[in-house]
Design an enzyme around this catalytic site. Structure first.
Site, PDB file in Angstrom:
ATOM      1  N   ASP A   1       2.155  -0.212  -4.485  1.00  0.00           N
ATOM      2  CA  ASP A   1       3.304  -0.986  -4.961  1.00  0.00           C
ATOM      3  C   ASP A   1       4.426  -0.056  -5.414  1.00  0.00           C
ATOM      4  OD1 ASP A   1       4.763  -3.269  -6.427  1.00  0.00           O
ATOM      5  OD2 ASP A   1       2.943  -4.262  -5.756  1.00  0.00           O
TER       6      ASP A   1
ATOM      7  N   HIS B   1       7.755  -4.585 -10.485  1.00  0.00           N
ATOM      8  CA  HIS B   1       6.858  -5.345  -9.618  1.00  0.00           C
ATOM      9  C   HIS B   1       5.409  -4.862  -9.709  1.00  0.00           C
ATOM     10  CE1 HIS B   1       5.073  -6.761  -5.769  1.00  0.00           C
ATOM     11  NE2 HIS B   1       5.904  -7.792  -5.911  1.00  0.00           N
TER      12      HIS B   1
ATOM     13  N   SER C   1       3.197 -12.324  -3.923  1.00  0.00           N
ATOM     14  CA  SER C   1       2.899 -11.062  -4.602  1.00  0.00           C
ATOM     15  C   SER C   1       2.089 -11.291  -5.865  1.00  0.00           C
ATOM     16  CB  SER C   1       4.196 -10.337  -4.990  1.00  0.00           C
ATOM     17  OG  SER C   1       4.680  -9.564  -3.939  1.00  0.00           O
TER      18      SER C   1
END
Length: 519
Positions: free
Chosen positions: A162, A217, A389
């Protein structure tokens, strides 16, 4: 009259300007999406045919005047830098007819699969939904029920590919993976794995040992999987305890003056996957993707499969059918690729409806999990985000929880535990392979079901092809020997008995010989 006409002209002009501004903004937004680069300029991925890798490299590189950036020894592939006067498309045309080349492709870009949502709730409905704020009671993964059976283990390593992780976050730091063979900050590759000072993972985007998140994220994904539980701080992850490996390969991208996501290359993604597998991750989370098929990423996932590593991927956020419009890497688990270690995950909301943004696919997406308005960690704080996600790490976290309780299971068996024990949901009927949403509690009980002890005897059998089929070799074997056990105790006795019985036999045999010698 003149004044009235003037006013009308001015009003008409203002309205026209507003309309033009709106159209211009819409066009600019459309252009922004369209203009996202599909691959890294001036780079190629080249894989050579078996036994020709290193020998063929020099001749091929000379043919296109390329320089080596990286070598993926796991699959005999190279990342190449082209000269400025040679375009990617031209280089591919030259190499496609090279008899030594198995495949050549651009270094594709992939993008995050999430949709930011600022409104905040004070509960993690995906783990435990009581029906507050208009939600549907029990539209969750039954995490509290699962925690009655296990809360996770530091021994289970989860690779998070990520944007990195906030390594110092109050709710994550104790669950960050530490490389046991590396000495921090000494500038030496102590464990000889090819990476210097890779204490908590690695930053493949910048080629540094610091995988600290600079986007949010990756930290959000990490919180869903393994925010520290029962510490009176922030939130709870699916695993109270785990070891999260920070594999940063994506960097923030900007659209004008504001940040609008993150992206990374297929070469860096593949390297992150190779690293995770080689450093003993059991499951890899991939909350990212794109429409470009990448052979190097597919090869990396196949490599993970060969070493028993599960790969969980977000299905995508384009509200499209992945059966007809593939989203990679999630679609590598579907025909025609059929990689058996892939789980593709769609998103549901707090009413157990398929999220409006979520991709789906009756033959390409395995199941759904909570992915809308999910509260989790961000850099130094907490925030809600939405997207597949957020759905994927619910499945990744559940896989880690299963392994924490049953560490001997194969990745195929863990996948079967998850997919065979979903909650059937009407909104998912015909939308995903299992027609259901993740249930962590049921998945965690699957090893206690009838016939599972016999299945354990077949865990290492390469003929276990289809994790969903009841006609695989393991079940055929079970029907023949007719083992029926129902408790974890019997499972453990059988497993460890198989391991230690030869050891006891050898020790006993040696002892018997020794006694006869003395006589």
């Amino acid at each position: 009259m003149k004044n009235l006409n003037l006013k009308r002209t001015l009003v008409t002009g203002v309205i026209a300007l507003i309309i033009l501004a709106i159209l211009g903004l819409a066009y600019a937004r459309k252009k922004m999406v369209i203009m996202k680069p599909k691959y890294v300029k001036g780079e190629l991925i080249v894989k050579f045919k078996p036994s020709l890798g290193k020998e063929a490299f020099n001749a091929t590189a000379a043919k296109i005047r390329a320089e080596k950036i990286a070598y993926f020894s796991n699959v005999d592939a190279f990342q190449l830098k082209l000269p400025k006067d040679l375009k990617v498309e031209e280089a591919i045309k030259i190499l496609k007819d090279d008899p030594a080349v198995e495949y050549v492709e651009p270094n594709y870009m992939v993008y995050l699969d999430y949709m930011p949502n600022d409104p905040r709730f004070n509960e993690q409905w995906g783990l435990h939904n009581v029906g507050a704020s208009g939600g549907t009671a029990d539209a969750d993964i039954d995490a509290p029920e699962a925690w009655d059976k296990h809360k996770g283990s530091k021994k289970i390593v989860v690779g998070i590919t990520d944007t990195g992780i906030d390594l110092k976050h109050e709710d994550l730091s104790a669950n960050i993976w530490t490389n046991p063979g590396e000495t921090p900050g000494d500038g030496i590759d102590n464990d000889g794995n090819g990476y210097v000072d890779d204490v908590n993972g690695f930053n493949f985007a910048d080629n540094t040992p610091d995988p600290t998140d600079d986007h949010n994220h990756g930290t959000h994904v990490a919180g869903i999987i393994g925010a520290i539980g029962d510490n009176r701080t922030g939130i709870t992850g699916i695993n109270y305890k785990t070891s999260m490996m920070a594999l940063k390969f994506m960097k923030p991208i900007t659209c004008g003056t504001f940040e609008c996501g993150a992206s990374g290359s297929s070469a860096d993604a593949a390297e992150a996957i190779f690293y995770a597998v080689d450093n003993k991750a059991r499951v890899i989370n991939a909350s990212w993707g794109g429409t470009s098929e990448s052979s190097i990423i597919r090869d990396a996932i196949k490599y993970a499969d060969s070493l028993g590593v599960l790969f969980v991927a977000a299905a995508g956020n384009d509200n499209q059918n992945n059966d007809s419009t593939p989203h990679f890497p999630a679609n590598y688990g579907a025909p025609p690729y059929n990689l058996k270690n892939v789980i593709s995950v769609a998103s549901t909301d707090f009413k157990d409806q398929l999220s409006s943004f979520s991709d789906f696919g009756k033959t390409s997406v395995h199941l759904a999990a909570p992915g809308e308005d999910i509260l989790s960690s961000i850099i130094g704080s907490y925030k809600e985000m939405s997207g597949t996600s957020m759905a994927a790490p619910h499945v990744t976290g559940t896989a880690a929880l299963i392994w924490a309780k049953y560490p001997w299971l194969s990745h195929y068996k863990v996948k079967k535990c998850i997919l065979s024990n979903v909650d059937p949901i009407p909104s998912l009927t015909g939308k995903v392979i299992t027609d259901g949403r993740l249930n962590a509690d049921k998945a965690l009980q699957c090893i206690s079901m009838r016939h599972d002890t016999a299945f354990l005897l077949m865990e290492a059998d390469s003929t276990l092809m289809d994790p969903l089929s009841s006609n695989d070799a393991g079940y055929q074997y079970m029907r023949q020997i007719k083992f029926v056990y129902n408790t974890d105790l019997w499972d453990a006795i059988t497993y460890y008995g198989i391991i230690f019985l030869p050891v006891f036999f050898i020790l006993g045999w040696k002892n018997l010989i020794s006694k006869k010698g003395k006589k």
